[in-house]
Design a protein around this motif. Structure first.
Motif, PDB file in Angstrom:
ATOM      1  N   LEU A 252       0.984  -1.127  -0.114  1.00 43.29           N
ATOM      2  CA  LEU A 252      -0.013   0.280  -0.205  1.00 43.29           C
ATOM      3  C   LEU A 252       0.885   1.138   0.028  1.00 43.29           C
ATOM      4  O   LEU A 252       2.007   1.405   0.624  1.00 43.29           O
ATOM      5  CB  LEU A 252      -0.943   0.012   1.331  1.00 43.29           C
ATOM      6  CG  LEU A 252      -1.969   1.295   1.581  1.00 43.29           C
ATOM      7  CD1 LEU A 252      -2.921   1.283   0.416  1.00 43.29           C
ATOM      8  CD2 LEU A 252      -2.333   1.288   2.847  1.00 43.29           C
ATOM      9  N   ASP A 253       0.585   2.230  -0.907  1.00 41.44           N
ATOM     10  CA  ASP A 253       1.080   3.624  -0.875  1.00 41.44           C
ATOM     11  C   ASP A 253       0.357   4.605  -1.035  1.00 41.44           C
ATOM     12  O   ASP A 253      -0.560   4.611  -1.717  1.00 41.44           O
ATOM     13  CB  ASP A 253       2.034   3.665  -2.089  1.00 41.44           C
ATOM     14  CG  ASP A 253       3.046   4.733  -2.223  1.00 41.44           C
ATOM     15  OD1 ASP A 253       2.479   5.820  -1.920  1.00 41.44           O
ATOM     16  OD2 ASP A 253       3.991   4.712  -3.009  1.00 41.44           O
ATOM     17  N   ARG A 254       0.131   5.206   0.121  1.00 33.38           N
ATOM     18  CA  ARG A 254      -0.723   6.567   0.346  1.00 33.38           C
ATOM     19  C   ARG A 254      -0.222   7.876   0.810  1.00 33.38           C
ATOM     20  O   ARG A 254       0.873   7.809   1.365  1.00 33.38           O
ATOM     21  CB  ARG A 254      -1.531   6.258   1.619  1.00 33.38           C
ATOM     22  CG  ARG A 254      -2.560   5.032   1.549  1.00 33.38           C
ATOM     23  CD  ARG A 254      -3.706   5.183   2.549  1.00 33.38           C
ATOM     24  NE  ARG A 254      -3.086   5.282   3.696  1.00 33.38           N
ATOM     25  CZ  ARG A 254      -4.041   5.289   4.989  1.00 33.38           C
ATOM     26  NH1 ARG A 254      -5.314   5.662   4.859  1.00 33.38           N
ATOM     27  NH2 ARG A 254      -3.434   5.281   6.136  1.00 33.38           N
ATOM     28  N   LYS A 255      -0.160   8.889  -0.292  1.00 31.92           N
ATOM     29  CA  LYS A 255       0.662  10.175  -0.356  1.00 31.92           C
ATOM     30  C   LYS A 255       0.320  10.756   1.078  1.00 31.92           C
ATOM     31  O   LYS A 255       1.231  11.330   1.676  1.00 31.92           O
ATOM     32  CB  LYS A 255       0.176  10.926  -1.342  1.00 31.92           C
ATOM     33  CG  LYS A 255       0.257  10.217  -2.636  1.00 31.92           C
ATOM     34  CD  LYS A 255       1.984   9.674  -2.947  1.00 31.92           C
ATOM     35  CE  LYS A 255       1.983   9.054  -4.522  1.00 31.92           C
ATOM     36  NZ  LYS A 255       3.287   8.371  -4.612  1.00 31.92           N
ATOM     37  N   GLU A 256      -0.898  10.708   1.472  1.00 31.15           N
ATOM     38  CA  GLU A 256      -1.347  11.374   2.759  1.00 31.15           C
ATOM     39  C   GLU A 256      -1.956  10.343   3.692  1.00 31.15           C
ATOM     40  O   GLU A 256      -3.154  10.211   3.674  1.00 31.15           O
ATOM     41  CB  GLU A 256      -2.148  12.487   2.597  1.00 31.15           C
ATOM     42  CG  GLU A 256      -1.236  13.749   1.796  1.00 31.15           C
ATOM     43  CD  GLU A 256      -2.148  15.093   1.711  1.00 31.15           C
ATOM     44  OE1 GLU A 256      -3.312  15.011   2.152  1.00 31.15           O
ATOM     45  OE2 GLU A 256      -1.650  16.159   1.373  1.00 31.15           O
ATOM     46  N   ALA A 257      -1.442   9.949   4.601  1.00 35.37           N
ATOM     47  CA  ALA A 257      -2.063   8.985   5.666  1.00 35.37           C
ATOM     48  C   ALA A 257      -2.118   9.706   7.101  1.00 35.37           C
ATOM     49  O   ALA A 257      -1.150  10.335   7.524  1.00 35.37           O
ATOM     50  CB  ALA A 257      -1.298   7.700   5.803  1.00 35.37           C
ATOM     51  N   ALA A 264       1.472  11.975   7.100  1.00 32.91           N
ATOM     52  CA  ALA A 264       2.754  11.731   6.385  1.00 32.91           C
ATOM     53  C   ALA A 264       2.488  10.668   5.227  1.00 32.91           C
ATOM     54  O   ALA A 264       1.346  10.007   5.089  1.00 32.91           O
ATOM     55  CB  ALA A 264       3.884  11.196   7.304  1.00 32.91           C
ATOM     56  N   HIS A 265       3.445  10.405   4.099  1.00 33.03           N
ATOM     57  CA  HIS A 265       3.579   9.820   3.131  1.00 33.03           C
ATOM     58  C   HIS A 265       3.773   7.991   3.752  1.00 33.03           C
ATOM     59  O   HIS A 265       4.651   7.866   4.347  1.00 33.03           O
ATOM     60  CB  HIS A 265       4.589   9.977   2.123  1.00 33.03           C
ATOM     61  CG  HIS A 265       4.525   8.961   1.135  1.00 33.03           C
ATOM     62  ND1 HIS A 265       5.795   8.965   0.114  1.00 33.03           N
ATOM     63  CD2 HIS A 265       3.683   8.052   0.487  1.00 33.03           C
ATOM     64  CE1 HIS A 265       5.548   7.924  -0.894  1.00 33.03           C
ATOM     65  NE2 HIS A 265       4.210   7.504  -0.722  1.00 33.03           N
ATOM     66  N   GLU A 266       2.886   7.276   3.599  1.00 35.80           N
ATOM     67  CA  GLU A 266       2.907   5.777   3.972  1.00 35.80           C
ATOM     68  C   GLU A 266       3.214   4.947   2.922  1.00 35.80           C
ATOM     69  O   GLU A 266       2.478   4.902   2.022  1.00 35.80           O
ATOM     70  CB  GLU A 266       1.463   5.546   4.862  1.00 35.80           C
ATOM     71  CG  GLU A 266       1.390   4.202   5.217  1.00 35.80           C
ATOM     72  CD  GLU A 266       0.110   3.708   5.606  1.00 35.80           C
ATOM     73  OE1 GLU A 266      -0.176   2.655   6.429  1.00 35.80           O
ATOM     74  OE2 GLU A 266      -0.898   4.492   5.267  1.00 35.80           O
ATOM     75  N   VAL A 267       4.120   4.016   3.035  1.00 28.32           N
ATOM     76  CA  VAL A 267       4.634   2.800   2.134  1.00 28.32           C
ATOM     77  C   VAL A 267       4.521   1.824   3.343  1.00 28.32           C
ATOM     78  O   VAL A 267       5.199   1.878   4.054  1.00 28.32           O
ATOM     79  CB  VAL A 267       5.807   2.939   1.525  1.00 28.32           C
ATOM     80  CG1 VAL A 267       5.802   1.948   0.500  1.00 28.32           C
ATOM     81  CG2 VAL A 267       5.750   4.304   0.697  1.00 28.32           C
ATOM     82  N   ARG A 268       3.322   0.844   3.269  1.00 27.84           N
ATOM     83  CA  ARG A 268       3.392  -0.222   3.890  1.00 27.84           C
ATOM     84  C   ARG A 268       3.194  -1.660   3.305  1.00 27.84           C
ATOM     85  O   ARG A 268       2.417  -1.621   2.168  1.00 27.84           O
ATOM     86  CB  ARG A 268       1.984  -0.026   4.674  1.00 27.84           C
ATOM     87  CG  ARG A 268       1.895  -1.022   5.959  1.00 27.84           C
ATOM     88  CD  ARG A 268       0.605  -0.759   6.741  1.00 27.84           C
ATOM     89  NE  ARG A 268       0.511   0.472   7.416  1.00 27.84           N
ATOM     90  CZ  ARG A 268       0.476   0.540   8.656  1.00 27.84           C
ATOM     91  NH1 ARG A 268       0.493  -0.241   9.445  1.00 27.84           N
ATOM     92  NH2 ARG A 268       0.515   1.853   9.192  1.00 27.84           N
TER      93      ARG A 268
END
Length: 472
Positions: A252-257, A264-268
């Protein structure tokens, strides 16, 4: 960490039991006439034989498109669903009034097969919300749009196969804890992208790269959410005819979590496994559903280390009156300490809307929580079922708040050191008139616990709903 070890031992024990309990019941030769949650999973090709047509809607389930070719055909499907919901003291008093509204859902699907290797599937959706105080939410209203619209190309049926789907699609895996179509709310969730489905020996393996749809209320105005990317591989192996093992990786890649610690930018990345056995239908027997996963990645300049463990064990006695089933769930998911350099809040990704049963669109979600969830259900004459459950919930980490089902923070920690969030008894009555028509009534009260009362407001939440649905 100890909880993860306990669940891994449970998974191992259940796997051993499953290997020694291979089902001997022969496969039913009768065609599958069931209506699936995902309508694209239905196969009505057997209706090429007019002698098998029994239902009023069967002429729409198989419409031949090419003379002399049984595999060129059209299937038409649809649904009309009406739900009256009332919520009192939503989010424990942040909306201190009764909010009553009507949700209407209508769908119409067209499944076109051009031989064995090419297929198009289109499913139109319309969700209408009336009377809701504050107006409809994105999960309540969608005037008209594509719920699904994809092109499928593949090798056809066989012991091994591969299929490619391109376009707007619905994803539903496992128990729906992480990836689900959001059936409870009025508007289902759709994704845009690529999906590869395959069977390799004894494994079913799916791989996908998607973006979730941004639901807008108008006509054909949905678009992919370019702020969110979602990809993964999901594999299923049947240990026996009644027990399955699922292993998966999800990205998962969310620019605004947004979490308690900030935005912040989230890469999970998520690695997990699930082992399950379905509810007994013929003889008394145990069922179970156990899942554990670990998440890692980055949140801005911080790392991510999160996890969850979920387990359900039940026993059904279908050979006595009422056919009772008794079960208990126990779940735990990690929370966060905002003062650390590692985000510990578990992300449920795209979970089912009715994660905790009766409270389908309100109340707490499966984030930073510990819960115990006993449940009993019975079957009455004329296909009427009655169930009762009781959820008791605590916070896993006292430095993190309470989130709703989609994952939005709805109650910050705000200095409270109380762990107890509250408890909710709920009941459901469902009448399955036939395979097309059903009615349902839900009722639940969420009694606010010490944490909610200390962070204010801490009123008790009430919910009830009446459902009616017809599918063909």
């Amino acid at each position: 960490m100890r909880s993860c070890v306990v669940l891994l031992l449970t998974l191992f024990f259940h796997a051993l039991c499953a290997c020694g309990q291979a089902a001997s019941t022969p496969d039913s030769p009768s065609p599958d006439r069931s209506i699936h949650l995902l309508r694209e999973d239905e196969d009505w090709s057997f209706l090429a034989d007019p002698a098998l047509r029994q239902d009023f809607w069967d002429p729409l389930k198989y419409i031949r498109l090419r003379d002399g070719h049984n595999d060129w055909y059209l299937t038409i499907s649809g649904e009309a669903r009406e739900v009256w919901e009332q919520i009192g003291n939503d989010y424990w008093g942040q909306a201190p009034y009764w909010n009553a509204y009507l949700n209407e859902r209508y769908t119409l699907g067209f499944d076109i097969h051009y031989g064995k290797h090419v297929r198009t599937f289109v499913d139109l959706k319309s969700g209408i919300n009336s009377f809701r105080r504050g107006g409809p939410r994105p999960i309540d209203e969608k005037k008209l749009d594509f719920q699904a619209a994809f092109l499928q190309m593949g090798t056809g049926e066989g012991p091994n196969f591969i299929e490619l789907r391109v376009g707007r699609q619905q994803l539903e895996y496992g128990s729906g804890r992480l990836i689900d179509i959001r059936e409870g709310p009025n508007v289902r969730l759709s994704f845009d992208g690529f999906l590869v489905k395959s069977k390799v020996n004894e494994w079913l393996v799916d791989g996908f790269a998607m973006r979730p749809d941004l639901d807008k209320p108008g006509f054909f105005d949905n678009a992919p959410n370019h702020q969110v990317g979602f990809w993964g591989v999901y594999a299923t192996h049947f240990l026996s005819k009644k027990t399955s093992l699922e292993l998966y990786y999800l990205g998962l890649d969310r620019k605004e979590a947004i979490f308690q610690r900030g935005t912040a930018h989230e890469v999970r990345h998520t690695l997990g496994g699930r082992i399950s056995r379905p509810i007994a239908t013929e003889r008394p027997g145990w069922d179970f559903d156990d899942e554990a996963l670990w998440q890692f990645g980055s949140f801005g300049s911080d790392d991510i280390q999160a996890w969850t463990v979920a387990t359900e064990t039940g026993y059904r006695i279908p050979t006595i009156p009422l056919k009772p089933r008794f079960s208990a769930k126990a779940d735990i998911s990690s929370g966060d300490n905002p003062n650390s350099k590692t985000l510990g809040t578990f992300n449920p990704l795209f979970p089912k809307g009715d994660y905790f049963g009766v409270l389908a669109t309100t109340g707490p979600g499966p984030i930073n929580f510990i819960d115990v969830h006993p449940h009993v259900e019975t079957t009455l004459p004329n296909n009427v079922s009655v169930s009762f459950d009781w959820i008791v919930q605590w916070r896993e980490n006292l430095n993190d708040g309470v989130y709703n089902v989609p994952g939005f923070l709805i109650r910050a920690a705000d200095g409270s050191r109380a762990r107890f969030v509250g408890h909710r008894p709920g009941t459901q009555i469902r009448w399955q008139v036939n395979r097309h028509l059903w009615f349902q009534a839900d009722y639940g009260i969420f009694y606010a616990g010490r944490f909610l009362k200390e962070t204010q407001p801490g009123r008790n939440l009430n919910y009830w709903a009446l459902w009616a649905s017809y599918k063909f």
